[in-house]
Design a protein around this motif. Structure first.
Motif, PDB file in Angstrom:
ATOM      1  N   LEU A 126       0.846  -1.192   0.000  1.00  0.00           N
ATOM      2  CA  LEU A 126       0.000   0.000   0.000  1.00  0.00           C
ATOM      3  C   LEU A 126       0.884   1.245   0.000  1.00  0.00           C
ATOM      4  CD1 LEU A 126      -3.019  -0.309   2.453  1.00  0.00           C
ATOM      5  CD2 LEU A 126      -3.010  -0.177  -0.035  1.00  0.00           C
ATOM      6  N   PRO A 127       0.704   2.142  -0.967  1.00  0.00           N
ATOM      7  CA  PRO A 127       1.551   3.331  -0.990  1.00  0.00           C
ATOM      8  C   PRO A 127       1.176   4.324   0.111  1.00  0.00           C
ATOM      9  CG  PRO A 127      -0.040   3.401  -2.782  1.00  0.00           C
ATOM     10  CD  PRO A 127      -0.266   2.098  -2.070  1.00  0.00           C
ATOM     11  N   LEU A 128       2.136   5.152   0.474  1.00  0.00           N
ATOM     12  CA  LEU A 128       1.871   6.252   1.407  1.00  0.00           C
ATOM     13  C   LEU A 128       1.364   7.419   0.580  1.00  0.00           C
ATOM     14  CD1 LEU A 128       5.340   6.037   3.181  1.00  0.00           C
ATOM     15  CD2 LEU A 128       3.198   5.280   4.189  1.00  0.00           C
ATOM     16  N   ARG A 129       0.296   8.052   1.039  1.00  0.00           N
ATOM     17  CA  ARG A 129      -0.259   9.178   0.305  1.00  0.00           C
ATOM     18  C   ARG A 129      -0.249  10.421   1.180  1.00  0.00           C
ATOM     19  NH1 ARG A 129      -3.266   7.634  -4.157  1.00  0.00           N
ATOM     20  NH2 ARG A 129      -3.399   5.368  -4.279  1.00  0.00           N
ATOM     21  N   VAL A 130       0.303  11.485   0.640  1.00  0.00           N
ATOM     22  CA  VAL A 130       0.254  12.788   1.307  1.00  0.00           C
ATOM     23  C   VAL A 130      -0.235  13.761   0.247  1.00  0.00           C
ATOM     24  CG1 VAL A 130       1.572  14.520   2.571  1.00  0.00           C
ATOM     25  CG2 VAL A 130       2.251  12.120   2.716  1.00  0.00           C
ATOM     26  N   VAL A 134       2.417  10.456  -3.889  1.00  0.00           N
ATOM     27  CA  VAL A 134       2.205   9.032  -3.604  1.00  0.00           C
ATOM     28  C   VAL A 134       3.568   8.340  -3.571  1.00  0.00           C
ATOM     29  CG1 VAL A 134       1.102   6.895  -4.365  1.00  0.00           C
ATOM     30  CG2 VAL A 134      -0.032   9.097  -4.758  1.00  0.00           C
ATOM     31  N   VAL A 135       3.890   7.738  -2.429  1.00  0.00           N
ATOM     32  CA  VAL A 135       5.182   7.067  -2.257  1.00  0.00           C
ATOM     33  C   VAL A 135       4.930   5.563  -2.204  1.00  0.00           C
ATOM     34  CG1 VAL A 135       7.243   6.864  -0.813  1.00  0.00           C
ATOM     35  CG2 VAL A 135       6.011   9.051  -0.922  1.00  0.00           C
ATOM     36  N   SER A 136       5.368   4.860  -3.241  1.00  0.00           N
ATOM     37  CA  SER A 136       5.241   3.395  -3.254  1.00  0.00           C
ATOM     38  C   SER A 136       6.525   2.825  -2.667  1.00  0.00           C
ATOM     39  CB  SER A 136       5.044   2.885  -4.679  1.00  0.00           C
ATOM     40  OG  SER A 136       3.911   3.506  -5.241  1.00  0.00           O
ATOM     41  N   VAL A 137       6.424   2.407  -1.403  1.00  0.00           N
ATOM     42  CA  VAL A 137       7.621   2.037  -0.652  1.00  0.00           C
ATOM     43  C   VAL A 137       8.311   0.830  -1.282  1.00  0.00           C
ATOM     44  CG1 VAL A 137       8.523   1.421   1.619  1.00  0.00           C
ATOM     45  CG2 VAL A 137       6.544   2.958   1.420  1.00  0.00           C
ATOM     46  N   LEU A 159      12.324  11.149   1.788  1.00  0.00           N
ATOM     47  CA  LEU A 159      10.911  11.432   1.526  1.00  0.00           C
ATOM     48  C   LEU A 159      10.026  10.352   2.163  1.00  0.00           C
ATOM     49  CD1 LEU A 159       8.869  13.262   0.127  1.00  0.00           C
ATOM     50  CD2 LEU A 159       9.042  11.798  -1.886  1.00  0.00           C
ATOM     51  N   CYS A 160      10.460   9.113   2.058  1.00  0.00           N
ATOM     52  CA  CYS A 160       9.715   7.989   2.611  1.00  0.00           C
ATOM     53  C   CYS A 160       9.575   8.151   4.125  1.00  0.00           C
ATOM     54  CB  CYS A 160      10.483   6.720   2.259  1.00  0.00           C
ATOM     55  SG  CYS A 160       9.537   5.261   2.475  1.00  0.00           S
ATOM     56  N   PHE A 161      10.686   8.501   4.787  1.00  0.00           N
ATOM     57  CA  PHE A 161      10.654   8.685   6.240  1.00  0.00           C
ATOM     58  C   PHE A 161       9.697   9.820   6.608  1.00  0.00           C
ATOM     59  CE2 PHE A 161      12.152  10.260  10.328  1.00  0.00           C
ATOM     60  CZ  PHE A 161      12.248   9.088  11.047  1.00  0.00           C
ATOM     61  N   LEU A 162       9.766  10.918   5.868  1.00  0.00           N
ATOM     62  CA  LEU A 162       8.891  12.063   6.154  1.00  0.00           C
ATOM     63  C   LEU A 162       7.428  11.715   5.862  1.00  0.00           C
ATOM     64  CD1 LEU A 162      11.113  14.927   4.709  1.00  0.00           C
ATOM     65  CD2 LEU A 162      10.619  14.498   7.130  1.00  0.00           C
ATOM     66  N   ALA A 163       7.205  10.910   4.820  1.00  0.00           N
ATOM     67  CA  ALA A 163       5.828  10.547   4.453  1.00  0.00           C
ATOM     68  C   ALA A 163       5.196   9.648   5.518  1.00  0.00           C
ATOM     69  CB  ALA A 163       5.809   9.852   3.088  1.00  0.00           C
ATOM     70  N   ARG A 164       6.012   8.796   6.123  1.00  0.00           N
ATOM     71  CA  ARG A 164       5.492   7.943   7.204  1.00  0.00           C
ATOM     72  C   ARG A 164       5.083   8.772   8.406  1.00  0.00           C
ATOM     73  NH1 ARG A 164       6.808   2.565   6.181  1.00  0.00           N
ATOM     74  NH2 ARG A 164       8.749   2.256   5.071  1.00  0.00           N
ATOM     75  N   PRO A 225      -0.659  20.075   0.996  1.00  0.00           N
ATOM     76  CA  PRO A 225      -1.093  21.465   0.901  1.00  0.00           C
ATOM     77  C   PRO A 225      -2.597  21.563   1.160  1.00  0.00           C
ATOM     78  CG  PRO A 225       0.000  20.717  -1.131  1.00  0.00           C
ATOM     79  CD  PRO A 225      -0.228  19.515  -0.276  1.00  0.00           C
ATOM     80  N   ALA A 226      -3.031  22.695   1.628  1.00  0.00           N
ATOM     81  CA  ALA A 226      -4.464  22.900   1.850  1.00  0.00           C
ATOM     82  C   ALA A 226      -5.194  22.646   0.540  1.00  0.00           C
ATOM     83  CB  ALA A 226      -4.702  24.314   2.337  1.00  0.00           C
ATOM     84  N   GLY A 227      -6.332  21.987   0.650  1.00  0.00           N
ATOM     85  CA  GLY A 227      -7.142  21.778  -0.556  1.00  0.00           C
ATOM     86  C   GLY A 227      -6.894  20.437  -1.219  1.00  0.00           C
ATOM     87  N   THR A 228      -5.843  19.686  -0.770  1.00  0.00           N
ATOM     88  CA  THR A 228      -5.682  18.332  -1.303  1.00  0.00           C
ATOM     89  C   THR A 228      -6.176  17.360  -0.234  1.00  0.00           C
ATOM     90  OG1 THR A 228      -3.439  18.135  -0.471  1.00  0.00           O
ATOM     91  CG2 THR A 228      -3.690  18.918  -2.736  1.00  0.00           C
ATOM     92  N   ASP A 229      -6.386  16.155  -0.675  1.00  0.00           N
ATOM     93  CA  ASP A 229      -6.908  15.128   0.221  1.00  0.00           C
ATOM     94  C   ASP A 229      -5.786  14.658   1.126  1.00  0.00           C
ATOM     95  OD1 ASP A 229      -8.316  13.186   1.388  1.00  0.00           O
ATOM     96  OD2 ASP A 229      -8.186  11.775  -0.287  1.00  0.00           O
ATOM     97  N   ALA A 230      -5.819  15.041   2.400  1.00  0.00           N
ATOM     98  CA  ALA A 230      -4.683  14.785   3.297  1.00  0.00           C
ATOM     99  C   ALA A 230      -4.851  13.489   4.078  1.00  0.00           C
ATOM    100  CB  ALA A 230      -4.501  15.958   4.229  1.00  0.00           C
ATOM    101  N   ASP A 231      -4.986  12.385   3.389  1.00  0.00           N
ATOM    102  CA  ASP A 231      -5.042  11.142   4.153  1.00  0.00           C
ATOM    103  C   ASP A 231      -3.620  10.629   4.350  1.00  0.00           C
ATOM    104  OD1 ASP A 231      -6.110   8.887   1.468  1.00  0.00           O
ATOM    105  OD2 ASP A 231      -4.590  10.418   1.564  1.00  0.00           O
TER     106      ASP A 231
END
Ligand code: CA
Length: 231
Positions: A126-130, A134-137, A159-164, A225-231
């Motif tokens: 499952l990729p990380l999404r910010v 999209v980070v596919s680990v 980037l992966c560490f920050l995305a987690r 960023p504001a306005g994107t889907d922040a899951d």
């Protein structure tokens, strides 16, 4: 099964917690002092630390600060009712949750599981999404707004560490310890230089950040960023 470290100076409570957590299927190591706990947390690399704040040698808040300088292991602090200021300090210094004494093993176990769920590795594949990032680990691929980014291995790890840890401020020291494997620190410039390269590849500047926010003297945060889907 999780590998837990319980740092508690009261021998009866320590043994009771160890037994109760083992009965619930965890592997449990214990330490009776702050320094022994710190040592065990660094060398044994547990999945989570339960840290008593009232310790005989170094108080728990200090232990937590020292631990946070070298490790991002999840920490639940255990406090007595009259230690509320310490508990607040501990949360400010990077504790992930707290539990007030006296507590039952079932309550602690529930907190342990909740914190581990929050920090556990994402489902494999499952990729990380910010936002639109999209980070596919597993595949070591990154896309931004659907377009692939060409990152160096180090930029990817960063980037992966920050995305987690999206949405949280991560210190340069943590990045050096976790991404560069330099727990005792090194040149802060290393981190800053890589962050600036990463920032360029994300198509933004320090002055007008979208995803990568530098918090001066504290660290850096990846956030949608504001306005994107922040899951
Ligand atoms: Ca104590």
């Amino acid at each position: 099964m999780a590998h837990l470290l319980v740092v508690e100076d009261d021998p009866q409570l320590r043994d009771a917690l160890m037994r109760a957590l083992r009965d619930r299927g965890h592997a449990v190591a214990t330490a009776a002092t702050g320094m022994a706990g710190l040592d065990a947390a660094v060398t044994d690399r547990p999945d989570l630390v339960v840290l008593d704040l009232g310790l005989p040698d170094v108080d728990g808040v200090q232990v937590l600060r020292m631990l946070r300088a070298v490790s991002d292991v999840p920490v639940i602090v255990a406090t007595a009712r009259d230690e509320e200021p310490d508990m607040v300090a501990a949360l400010g210094d990077g504790a992930d949750d707290y539990i007030v004494k006296p507590f039952g093993a079932a309550q602690l176990d529930a907190r342990v599981k909740a914190v581990l769920r929050r920090f556990g590795p994402p489902e494999p594949g499952l990729p990380l999404r910010v936002g639109d990032l999209v980070v596919s680990v597993a595949a070591r691929e990154v896309t931004l707004e659907g377009k692939a980014l060409d990152l160096t291995p180090r930029e990817f790890d960063l980037l992966c560490f920050l995305a987690r840890r999206a949405g949280q401020v991560v210190s340069r020291r943590e990045l050096l310890a976790e991404v560069w494997q330099q727990p005792l620190g090194g040149a802060d410039k290393t981190v800053d230089v890589h962050l600036s390269w990463l920032r360029r590849k994300l198509g933004e500047t320090a002055q007008f950040p979208r995803y990568l926010h530098t918090i001066r003297t504290v660290g850096v945060k990846l956030a949608a960023p504001a306005g994107t889907d922040a899951d």
